[in-house]
Design a protein around this motif. Structure first.
Motif, mmCIF file in Angstrom:
data_model
loop_
_atom_site.group_PDB
_atom_site.id
_atom_site.type_symbol
_atom_site.label_atom_id
_atom_site.label_comp_id
_atom_site.label_asym_id
_atom_site.label_seq_id
_atom_site.Cartn_x
_atom_site.Cartn_y
_atom_site.Cartn_z
ATOM 1 N N LYS A 1 -53.409 100.946 -46.836
ATOM 2 C CA LYS A 1 -52.105 101.343 -46.313
ATOM 3 C C LYS A 1 -51.679 100.438 -45.168
ATOM 4 C CE LYS A 1 -51.315 105.710 -45.622
ATOM 5 N NZ LYS A 1 -51.519 107.120 -45.194
ATOM 6 N N GLN A 2 -52.635 100.117 -44.296
ATOM 7 C CA GLN A 2 -52.327 99.232 -43.178
ATOM 8 C C GLN A 2 -51.948 97.839 -43.670
ATOM 9 O OE1 GLN A 2 -51.868 100.022 -40.147
ATOM 10 N NE2 GLN A 2 -51.604 97.957 -39.309
ATOM 11 N N THR B 1 -50.574 97.102 -46.544
ATOM 12 C CA THR B 1 -49.234 97.200 -47.126
ATOM 13 C C THR B 1 -48.177 97.223 -46.036
ATOM 14 O OG1 THR B 1 -50.059 98.419 -49.052
ATOM 15 C CG2 THR B 1 -47.714 98.609 -48.566
ATOM 16 N N ARG B 2 -48.431 97.989 -44.995
ATOM 17 C CA ARG B 2 -47.482 98.069 -43.878
ATOM 18 C C ARG B 2 -47.281 96.695 -43.233
ATOM 19 N NH1 ARG B 2 -49.979 101.674 -41.440
ATOM 20 N NH2 ARG B 2 -48.866 103.474 -42.264
ATOM 21 N N ARG C 1 -43.849 94.423 -43.069
ATOM 22 C CA ARG C 1 -43.311 93.942 -41.790
ATOM 23 C C ARG C 1 -43.070 92.442 -41.837
ATOM 24 N NH1 ARG C 1 -48.004 96.805 -38.347
ATOM 25 N NH2 ARG C 1 -47.034 98.811 -37.889
ATOM 26 N N THR D 1 -42.399 102.505 -52.833
ATOM 27 C CA THR D 1 -43.500 102.370 -51.878
ATOM 28 C C THR D 1 -42.969 101.976 -50.506
ATOM 29 O OG1 THR D 1 -45.074 101.768 -53.603
ATOM 30 C CG2 THR D 1 -45.619 101.110 -51.354
ATOM 31 N N TYR D 2 -41.995 101.060 -50.494
ATOM 32 C CA TYR D 2 -41.373 100.654 -49.229
ATOM 33 C C TYR D 2 -40.873 101.877 -48.458
ATOM 34 C CZ TYR D 2 -37.876 98.775 -46.022
ATOM 35 O OH TYR D 2 -37.140 98.493 -44.901
ATOM 36 N N ASN E 1 -41.899 104.756 -48.383
ATOM 37 C CA ASN E 1 -42.968 105.573 -47.823
ATOM 38 C C ASN E 1 -43.387 105.088 -46.434
ATOM 39 O OD1 ASN E 1 -43.154 107.211 -50.099
ATOM 40 N ND2 ASN E 1 -44.667 105.896 -51.088
ATOM 41 N N TYR E 2 -42.984 103.871 -46.103
ATOM 42 C CA TYR E 2 -43.409 103.267 -44.838
ATOM 43 C C TYR E 2 -42.273 103.116 -43.829
ATOM 44 C CZ TYR E 2 -47.823 102.088 -47.102
ATOM 45 O OH TYR E 2 -49.029 102.165 -47.734
ATOM 46 N N PHE E 3 -41.074 102.813 -44.315
ATOM 47 C CA PHE E 3 -39.956 102.558 -43.405
ATOM 48 C C PHE E 3 -38.701 103.257 -43.896
ATOM 49 C CE2 PHE E 3 -42.733 98.784 -43.038
ATOM 50 C CZ PHE E 3 -43.055 98.894 -41.689
ATOM 51 N N ALA F 1 -38.010 98.173 -40.516
ATOM 52 C CA ALA F 1 -39.080 97.293 -40.991
ATOM 53 C C ALA F 1 -39.080 95.971 -40.240
ATOM 54 C CB ALA F 1 -38.917 97.044 -42.489
ATOM 55 N N SER G 1 -40.292 96.499 -36.729
ATOM 56 C CA SER G 1 -41.706 96.843 -36.725
ATOM 57 C C SER G 1 -42.603 95.618 -36.687
ATOM 58 C CB SER G 1 -42.047 97.693 -37.953
ATOM 59 O OG SER G 1 -43.399 98.064 -37.964
#
Length: 221
Positions: free
Chosen positions: A13-14, A16-17, A21, A51-52, A54-56, A62, A65
């Protein structure tokens, strides 16, 4: 307290994040933030738009970040790492100043890019709200008072103080006689205050020191 290393799922997950970014900032700097779509960022990072999301919550979030990059967690970790005998007010102040004034490698260019564009600048200011949850948990642990609202109130006050300091640091032209302006037509405005960001942060956080001290006195044996 020793924090266990993250598991495989958390590491993925990290990763992907971080990929999102990096892709968001790179595409925004290459094409301009207004010409970058969520789909473009997701494709560049090798994930789906779903999926994007889910993070931003937005394109601007983004991009910003890439500069803020888990700063909130690092502030909390820095406070937790301070000796127990250190004043909590000082621990918080030093952690905030350190994390907000250390742009890291390539960070100054990215910060310049963000502060010259109003939409990104607003997202940068909004990111200060993320300070509250991790810092609140650390303060509660330091005070041994996880059930009371004291830690949340103090952490929220820190987040507000940081935003106020950043707003002064990034004040648009004409609103502050102590600021000078640089920029180019169509690129927005970069405000470079005469005073340092470190000084602004310390000044904004100083009024909170009595509240931190009072909270510590209440829990002392």
């Amino acid at each position: 307290m020793t924090t266990p290393p993250p598991g495989l799922r958390e590491r993925k997950k990290q990763a992907t994040r971080e990929a999102l970014r990096a892709a968001a900032l790179r595409l925004a700097m290459e094409h301009g933030p207004d010409r970058v779509r969520v789909e473009d960022i997701a494709e560049a990072a090798g994930v789906s738009p779903r999926t994007y999301n889910n993070y931003f919550a937005s394109r601007e979030q983004a991009i910003v970040s890439a500069v803020t990059a888990d700063r909130e967690a690092r502030i909390a970790a820095a406070v937790a790492a301070r000796p127990e005998e250190a004043r909590l007010a000082e621990a918080v102040t030093e952690a905030v100043v350190e994390q907000y004034t250390d742009a890291g490698e390539g960070g100054h260019e990215a910060l310049l890019f963000i502060t010259t564009r109003p939409a990104l600048r607003h997202a940068f200011l909004d990111s200060t709200a993320g300070i509250e949850p991790p810092l609140s948990a650390v303060i509660a642990e330091r005070l041994g008072d996880t059930g009371a609202p004291t830690a949340r109130v103090l952490a929220a006050s820190v987040a507000a103080a940081v935003r106020i300091a950043l707003e002064g640091w990034l004040r648009p032209a004409g609103e502050n006689e102590d600021a000078r302006v640089e920029g180019s037509p169509g690129a927005g405005v970069l405000v470079v205050p005469v005073g340092s960001l470190s000084d602004r942060l310390r000044a904004a956080l100083a009024p909170l020191a009595p509240s931190f001290d009072a909270a510590e006195r209440r829990v002392q044996p």
